[in-house]
Design a protein around this motif. Structure first.
Motif, PDB file in Angstrom:
ATOM      1  N   SER A 162      80.610  76.615  21.786  1.00  0.00           N
ATOM      2  CA  SER A 162      79.029  76.330  21.841  1.00  0.00           C
ATOM      3  C   SER A 162      78.412  77.307  22.848  1.00  0.00           C
ATOM      4  CB  SER A 162      78.869  74.790  22.443  1.00  0.00           C
ATOM      5  OG  SER A 162      77.337  74.561  22.624  1.00  0.00           O
ATOM      6  N   GLY A 163      77.508  78.014  22.488  1.00  0.00           N
ATOM      7  CA  GLY A 163      76.826  78.775  23.437  1.00  0.00           C
ATOM      8  C   GLY A 163      77.214  80.350  22.849  1.00  0.00           C
ATOM      9  N   GLY A 164      78.130  80.551  21.975  1.00  0.00           N
ATOM     10  CA  GLY A 164      78.356  81.873  21.409  1.00  0.00           C
ATOM     11  C   GLY A 164      77.528  82.048  20.456  1.00  0.00           C
ATOM     12  N   LEU A 165      77.982  83.188  19.668  1.00  0.00           N
ATOM     13  CA  LEU A 165      77.340  84.009  18.616  1.00  0.00           C
ATOM     14  C   LEU A 165      77.105  83.012  17.678  1.00  0.00           C
ATOM     15  CD1 LEU A 165      76.244  86.642  17.313  1.00  0.00           C
ATOM     16  CD2 LEU A 165      78.355  86.837  16.135  1.00  0.00           C
ATOM     17  N   ASN A 166      77.788  81.962  17.244  1.00  0.00           N
ATOM     18  CA  ASN A 166      77.246  81.240  16.258  1.00  0.00           C
ATOM     19  C   ASN A 166      75.863  80.441  16.502  1.00  0.00           C
ATOM     20  OD1 ASN A 166      78.184  79.995  13.590  1.00  0.00           O
ATOM     21  ND2 ASN A 166      78.575  78.001  14.669  1.00  0.00           N
ATOM     22  N   ASP A 167      75.656  80.151  17.688  1.00  0.00           N
ATOM     23  CA  ASP A 167      74.466  79.711  18.042  1.00  0.00           C
ATOM     24  C   ASP A 167      73.184  80.598  17.644  1.00  0.00           C
ATOM     25  OD1 ASP A 167      75.538  77.423  18.976  1.00  0.00           O
ATOM     26  OD2 ASP A 167      75.558  77.947  21.221  1.00  0.00           O
ATOM     27  N   LYS A 168      73.278  81.816  17.488  1.00  0.00           N
ATOM     28  CA  LYS A 168      72.318  82.766  17.029  1.00  0.00           C
ATOM     29  C   LYS A 168      72.252  82.911  15.440  1.00  0.00           C
ATOM     30  CE  LYS A 168      73.292  85.517  21.191  1.00  0.00           C
ATOM     31  NZ  LYS A 168      71.929  85.097  21.922  1.00  0.00           N
ATOM     32  N   MET A 169      72.934  82.319  14.560  1.00  0.00           N
ATOM     33  CA  MET A 169      72.893  82.269  13.224  1.00  0.00           C
ATOM     34  C   MET A 169      71.656  81.349  12.872  1.00  0.00           C
ATOM     35  SD  MET A 169      75.655  80.877  10.363  1.00  0.00           S
ATOM     36  CE  MET A 169      76.975  81.567  11.492  1.00  0.00           C
ATOM     37  N   ILE A 170      70.751  81.959  11.829  1.00  0.00           N
ATOM     38  CA  ILE A 170      69.421  81.556  11.603  1.00  0.00           C
ATOM     39  C   ILE A 170      69.554  81.090  10.024  1.00  0.00           C
ATOM     40  CG2 ILE A 170      68.331  82.572  13.386  1.00  0.00           C
ATOM     41  CD1 ILE A 170      67.112  84.580  11.452  1.00  0.00           C
ATOM     42  N   ASN A 171      70.765  81.200   9.439  1.00  0.00           N
ATOM     43  CA  ASN A 171      70.772  80.753   8.138  1.00  0.00           C
ATOM     44  C   ASN A 171      71.805  79.402   7.928  1.00  0.00           C
ATOM     45  OD1 ASN A 171      72.970  82.738   8.210  1.00  0.00           O
ATOM     46  ND2 ASN A 171      73.227  82.700   6.160  1.00  0.00           N
ATOM     47  N   ASN A 172      71.581  78.783   6.875  1.00  0.00           N
ATOM     48  CA  ASN A 172      72.366  77.772   6.445  1.00  0.00           C
ATOM     49  C   ASN A 172      73.589  78.315   5.856  1.00  0.00           C
ATOM     50  OD1 ASN A 172      73.830  75.632   5.523  1.00  0.00           O
ATOM     51  ND2 ASN A 172      72.181  74.374   5.177  1.00  0.00           N
ATOM     52  N   PRO A 173      74.932  78.502   6.128  1.00  0.00           N
ATOM     53  CA  PRO A 173      76.157  79.041   5.391  1.00  0.00           C
ATOM     54  C   PRO A 173      76.168  78.591   3.913  1.00  0.00           C
ATOM     55  CG  PRO A 173      76.918  77.927   7.208  1.00  0.00           C
ATOM     56  CD  PRO A 173      75.202  77.640   7.358  1.00  0.00           C
ATOM     57  N   ILE A 174      75.912  77.233   3.728  1.00  0.00           N
ATOM     58  CA  ILE A 174      76.021  76.879   2.404  1.00  0.00           C
ATOM     59  C   ILE A 174      74.928  76.813   1.475  1.00  0.00           C
ATOM     60  CG2 ILE A 174      78.028  75.401   3.276  1.00  0.00           C
ATOM     61  CD1 ILE A 174      75.601  72.830   3.189  1.00  0.00           C
ATOM     62  N   THR A 175      73.671  77.660   2.095  1.00  0.00           N
ATOM     63  CA  THR A 175      72.525  77.565   1.068  1.00  0.00           C
ATOM     64  C   THR A 175      72.921  78.544  -0.079  1.00  0.00           C
ATOM     65  OG1 THR A 175      70.997  77.167   2.748  1.00  0.00           O
ATOM     66  CG2 THR A 175      70.237  78.316   0.795  1.00  0.00           C
ATOM     67  N   PRO A 176      72.782  78.420  -1.357  1.00  0.00           N
ATOM     68  CA  PRO A 176      73.057  78.975  -2.528  1.00  0.00           C
ATOM     69  C   PRO A 176      72.030  80.079  -2.636  1.00  0.00           C
ATOM     70  CG  PRO A 176      71.967  77.253  -3.190  1.00  0.00           C
ATOM     71  CD  PRO A 176      72.216  76.825  -1.791  1.00  0.00           C
ATOM     72  N   TRP A 177      72.592  81.378  -2.938  1.00  0.00           N
ATOM     73  CA  TRP A 177      71.545  82.567  -3.260  1.00  0.00           C
ATOM     74  C   TRP A 177      70.702  82.126  -4.564  1.00  0.00           C
ATOM     75  CZ3 TRP A 177      71.118  86.703  -0.239  1.00  0.00           C
ATOM     76  CH2 TRP A 177      72.072  87.199   0.334  1.00  0.00           C
ATOM     77  N   ASN A 178      69.473  82.608  -4.447  1.00  0.00           N
ATOM     78  CA  ASN A 178      68.531  82.387  -5.559  1.00  0.00           C
ATOM     79  C   ASN A 178      68.313  83.871  -6.136  1.00  0.00           C
ATOM     80  OD1 ASN A 178      67.776  79.913  -4.969  1.00  0.00           O
ATOM     81  ND2 ASN A 178      66.549  80.555  -3.139  1.00  0.00           N
ATOM     82  N   ALA A 179      68.858  84.088  -7.493  1.00  0.00           N
ATOM     83  CA  ALA A 179      68.474  85.053  -8.336  1.00  0.00           C
ATOM     84  C   ALA A 179      67.322  85.148  -8.822  1.00  0.00           C
ATOM     85  CB  ALA A 179      69.484  85.387  -9.298  1.00  0.00           C
ATOM     86  N   TYR A 180      66.761  86.236  -8.946  1.00  0.00           N
ATOM     87  CA  TYR A 180      65.333  86.484  -9.512  1.00  0.00           C
ATOM     88  C   TYR A 180      65.440  87.728 -10.435  1.00  0.00           C
ATOM     89  CZ  TYR A 180      64.364  90.321  -6.194  1.00  0.00           C
ATOM     90  OH  TYR A 180      64.571  91.613  -5.319  1.00  0.00           O
ATOM     91  N   GLY A 181      64.058  87.760 -11.082  1.00  0.00           N
ATOM     92  CA  GLY A 181      63.873  89.334 -11.864  1.00  0.00           C
ATOM     93  C   GLY A 181      64.241  89.069 -13.174  1.00  0.00           C
ATOM     94  N   PRO A 182      63.504  90.126 -13.938  1.00  0.00           N
ATOM     95  CA  PRO A 182      64.087  90.306 -15.516  1.00  0.00           C
ATOM     96  C   PRO A 182      65.381  90.778 -15.876  1.00  0.00           C
ATOM     97  CG  PRO A 182      62.268  91.871 -14.816  1.00  0.00           C
ATOM     98  CD  PRO A 182      62.385  91.047 -13.788  1.00  0.00           C
ATOM     99  N   GLY A 183      66.120  90.739 -16.857  1.00  0.00           N
ATOM    100  CA  GLY A 183      67.346  91.343 -17.187  1.00  0.00           C
ATOM    101  C   GLY A 183      68.366  90.978 -16.303  1.00  0.00           C
ATOM    102  N   GLN A 184      68.309  89.831 -15.748  1.00  0.00           N
ATOM    103  CA  GLN A 184      69.527  89.378 -15.012  1.00  0.00           C
ATOM    104  C   GLN A 184      69.989  87.784 -15.358  1.00  0.00           C
ATOM    105  OE1 GLN A 184      69.710  87.160 -12.480  1.00  0.00           O
ATOM    106  NE2 GLN A 184      67.658  86.608 -12.574  1.00  0.00           N
ATOM    107  N   THR A 185      71.113  87.666 -15.160  1.00  0.00           N
ATOM    108  CA  THR A 185      71.682  86.289 -15.472  1.00  0.00           C
ATOM    109  C   THR A 185      72.627  86.146 -14.049  1.00  0.00           C
ATOM    110  OG1 THR A 185      73.437  86.914 -16.641  1.00  0.00           O
ATOM    111  CG2 THR A 185      71.438  85.966 -17.895  1.00  0.00           C
ATOM    112  N   ALA A 186      72.546  84.860 -13.625  1.00  0.00           N
ATOM    113  CA  ALA A 186      73.297  84.554 -12.473  1.00  0.00           C
ATOM    114  C   ALA A 186      74.313  83.233 -12.729  1.00  0.00           C
ATOM    115  CB  ALA A 186      72.507  84.312 -11.142  1.00  0.00           C
ATOM    116  N   VAL A 187      75.350  83.473 -12.116  1.00  0.00           N
ATOM    117  CA  VAL A 187      76.384  81.996 -12.348  1.00  0.00           C
ATOM    118  C   VAL A 187      76.868  81.882 -10.873  1.00  0.00           C
ATOM    119  CG1 VAL A 187      78.305  81.076 -13.425  1.00  0.00           C
ATOM    120  CG2 VAL A 187      76.630  82.669 -14.697  1.00  0.00           C
ATOM    121  N   VAL A 188      77.040  80.723 -10.624  1.00  0.00           N
ATOM    122  CA  VAL A 188      77.595  80.373  -9.258  1.00  0.00           C
ATOM    123  C   VAL A 188      79.032  80.040  -9.546  1.00  0.00           C
ATOM    124  CG1 VAL A 188      77.523  78.555  -7.246  1.00  0.00           C
ATOM    125  CG2 VAL A 188      75.408  79.678  -8.123  1.00  0.00           C
TER     126      VAL A 188
END
Length: 202
Positions: free
Chosen positions: A35-61
């Motif tokens: 506690s109090g180390g670098l991990n406290d500075k993380m600002i994203n949720n590590p289990i949040t999935p990526w969102n793919a976007y745009g034409p001409g692409q397909t994404a599979v998790v």
């Protein structure tokens, strides 16, 4: 699974700031950051999935095909876009960011269809605002291989942003290809942080 993934998150957070991190190394087992180390500075949720976007692409998790058996998103781009940002992946950042804060990310990438020794250019990995004009807050380019490796970007917030006002992103429309996108860690290191010792793309 959730608990195991969060333990890995802390280990990856510590490894991100080690100058000895190898570009081709998968995350090594390590104890969670205190506690109090670098991990406290993380600002994203590590289990949040990526969102793919745009034409001409397909994404599979894939739940277990990422580094050390953790999740990844496989994006298949079937046609080169007019701009590299025409297709890609994004992950909203759920915490507010102060103007002038130093931002840093480390993301796992690979191009599974490459042969050994080949590389593929990634024109942009980084952080932008989550709406137009999608201002660049942190960014870099990289050359990825067919093996999992971490790639990095750093920058400074040019404005204050509310929670959800920024997003991590990888631009993927630079060519027709298949790219695997693994875990990402995003850190808000505060103002005036010395980035000279942080790992950088080779």
């Amino acid at each position: 699974m959730r608990g195991a993934f969060l333990i890995m998150s802390a280990a990856l957070a510590v490894s991100c700031l080690s100058a000895a991190v190898a570009q081709t190394a998968a995350p090594a087992p390590a104890k969670p950051a205190a506690s109090g180390g670098l991990n406290d500075k993380m600002i994203n949720n590590p289990i949040t999935p990526w969102n793919a976007y745009g034409p001409g692409q397909t994404a599979v998790v894939f739940d277990k095909d990422g580094p050390k058996g953790y999740p990844m998103t496989r994006v298949t781009v079937t046609a080169k876009g007019a701009n590299a940002w025409d297709a890609g992946v994004v992950m909203p950042l759920p915490k507010e960011i102060a103007a002038g804060d130093v931002l840093y990310l480390a993301v796992y990438l690979r191009a599974p269809n490459l042969k050994d020794g080949e590389t593929m250019p990634m024109p942009f990995i980084g952080i932008t605002t989550s709406g137009p004009p999608y201002a660049n807050l942190a960014g870099d380019h990289a050359a990825i291989t067919n093996q999992w490796a971490q790639y990095y970007a750093t920058g400074k917030a040019v404005q204050a942003l509310a929670a959800g006002g920024a997003q991590a992103t990888v631009h993927l429309a630079g060519d027709k290809h298949v790219v695997d996108v693994g875990p990402i860690r995003v850190f808000d290191l505060g103002p005036d942080f010395d980035t000279s010792h942080l790992p950088r793309n080779q």
